[in-house]
Scaffold this active site. Structure first.
Site, short mmCIF file in Angstrom:
data_model
loop_
_atom_site.label_atom_id
_atom_site.label_comp_id
_atom_site.label_asym_id
_atom_site.label_seq_id
_atom_site.Cartn_x
_atom_site.Cartn_y
_atom_site.Cartn_z
CG ASN A 9 31.03 14.91 -12.42
OD1 ASN A 9 30.79 13.80 -11.96
ND2 ASN A 9 32.26 15.33 -12.68
CD1 TRP A 10 25.15 14.75 -9.31
CD2 TRP A 10 24.09 12.84 -8.79
NE1 TRP A 10 23.80 14.96 -9.48
CE2 TRP A 10 23.13 13.80 -9.18
CE3 TRP A 10 23.65 11.58 -8.42
CZ2 TRP A 10 21.75 13.53 -9.19
CZ3 TRP A 10 22.29 11.29 -8.44
CH2 TRP A 10 21.36 12.25 -8.83
CE LYS A 11 33.48 16.92 -9.62
NZ LYS A 11 34.50 17.93 -9.31
CG HIS A 95 36.22 15.38 -14.44
ND1 HIS A 95 37.05 15.69 -13.38
CD2 HIS A 95 35.18 16.24 -14.38
CE1 HIS A 95 36.51 16.69 -12.70
NE2 HIS A 95 35.38 17.05 -13.28
CD GLU A 97 37.34 15.81 -9.78
OE1 GLU A 97 36.47 14.93 -9.89
OE2 GLU A 97 37.08 16.98 -9.42
CD GLU A 167 34.53 20.32 -15.53
OE1 GLU A 167 33.47 20.62 -14.97
OE2 GLU A 167 35.18 19.31 -15.25
N GLY A 173 35.85 22.92 -7.56
CA GLY A 173 35.73 22.65 -6.13
C GLY A 173 36.44 23.65 -5.25
CB SER A 213 33.36 27.26 -8.43
OG SER A 213 34.33 26.50 -7.74
N GLY A 234 29.65 20.26 -10.33
CA GLY A 234 29.97 19.29 -9.29
C GLY A 234 29.18 19.60 -8.03
N GLY A 235 29.80 20.32 -7.11
CA GLY A 235 29.22 20.57 -5.79
C GLY A 235 27.76 21.00 -5.80
P1 13P Z 1 32.52 22.01 -8.92
O1 13P Z 1 31.23 22.50 -9.50
O2 13P Z 1 32.33 21.33 -7.59
O3 13P Z 1 33.58 23.06 -8.91
O4 13P Z 1 33.04 20.84 -9.89
C1 13P Z 1 33.11 21.07 -11.24
C2 13P Z 1 33.37 19.80 -11.94
O5 13P Z 1 34.43 19.22 -11.83
C3 13P Z 1 32.29 19.23 -12.76
O6 13P Z 1 32.74 18.19 -13.52
#
Ligand code: 13P
Length: 252
Positions: A9-11, A95, A97, A167, A173, A213, A234-235
């Site tokens: 998920n590149w956000k 998600h 967010e 999640e 993050g 993470s 994500g990251g």
């Molecule tokens: P991180 O891997 O950066 O913690 O993010 C997880 C995430 O929200 C994937 O959708």
């Protein structure tokens, strides 16, 4: 029997050019990966270029959100028909967010999941508790509410086509990963809910990803848990080397 699914998920990151370069590096590095489904979810504006970059490879394209109406006066929105047209096979829905910053609720998640399924695409439906909710002992209540609310009104067949991502919000993050045991406990709970909603056969088939993470040094222990079938990342999905090492968790 459940094929592991690793999704990036590149956000809100990467221009078209940057996204194309990253997708190219991941595709090249993943050429020999067998038996792991790999999904890249760039921003809307990069869907087309990433889609072209990975076409002819085993990698699949996903979007980060969707609107449930097919077309009309809904400025700023994108429908599942359009995502399919852009080459998407997966769509992340709900998600945390989006729940936190954009007013997503179980009701809107549910409408989105239905719209995505109707188009023949696969929703990756996200669920998970915040830190205060965990500390208040409400993990089971919150996760059950997200799962039942998001899947409300779906047939067992439809539930069988959903991917669920657990999640925990406090792990996103933050560098704080749920321990494999903490994650497994909730994954088991989710599979139990799926059994209630859709029967044992469907519950055994649905893939449940962990997100929060996930890194090269913790992926193997997470993936060794019985009910963890993949990761939503994500990251660590923004760097080809790190993401490839997640995708190759089996080779560690
Ligand atoms: P991180 O891997 O950066 O913690 O993010 C997880 C995430 O929200 C994937 O959708």
């Amino acid at each position: 029997m459940r094929i592991p699914i690793m999704a990036g998920n590149w956000k809100l990151n990467k221009t078209k050019q940057e996204a194309e370069a990253l997708a190219g590096d991941i595709a090249a590095g993943a050429r020999d990966v067998k038996d792991v489904e790999i999904v890249l979810c760039p921003v809307y504006t990069a869907l087309d270029s990433v889609g072209r970059t990975i076409s002819g490879t085993a990698l699949k394209l996903g979007a980060q959100d969707v609107y449930w109406q097919e077309s009309g006066a809904f400025t700023g929105e994108v429908s599942s028909t359009m995502l399919k047209d852009a080459g998407c096979v997966f769509v992340i829905v709900g998600h945390s967010e989006r729940r936190q910053f954009f007013g997503e609720s179980n009701e809107t998640v549910n409408q989105k999941v239905k719209a995505v399924l109707q188009e023949g695409l696969t929703p990756i439906m996200c669920v998970g508790e915040t830190l205060p909710e965990r500390e208040a002992g409400r993990v089971e209540a919150v996760v059950s509410d997200h799962v039942k609310g998001g899947l409300a009104g779906l047939t067992a067949e439809e539930i069988g086509r959903v991917v669920i991502a657990y999640e925990p919000v406090w792990a996103i993050g933050t560098g704080k990963t749920a321990t494999p045991e903490q994650a497994q406990e909730v994954h088991e709970l989710i599979r139990g809910l799926l059994r209630e909603l859709a029967g044992a056969e469907v519950a055994e088939r649905v893939r449940i990803q962990y997100g929060g993470s996930v890194k090269p040094d913790n992926v193997k222990s997470l993936m060794s848990q019985k009910d963890i079938d993949g990761a939503l990342v994500g990251g660590a999905s923004l760097k080809a080397d790190a993401f490839l090492s997640l995708v190759k968790f089996n080779e560690k």
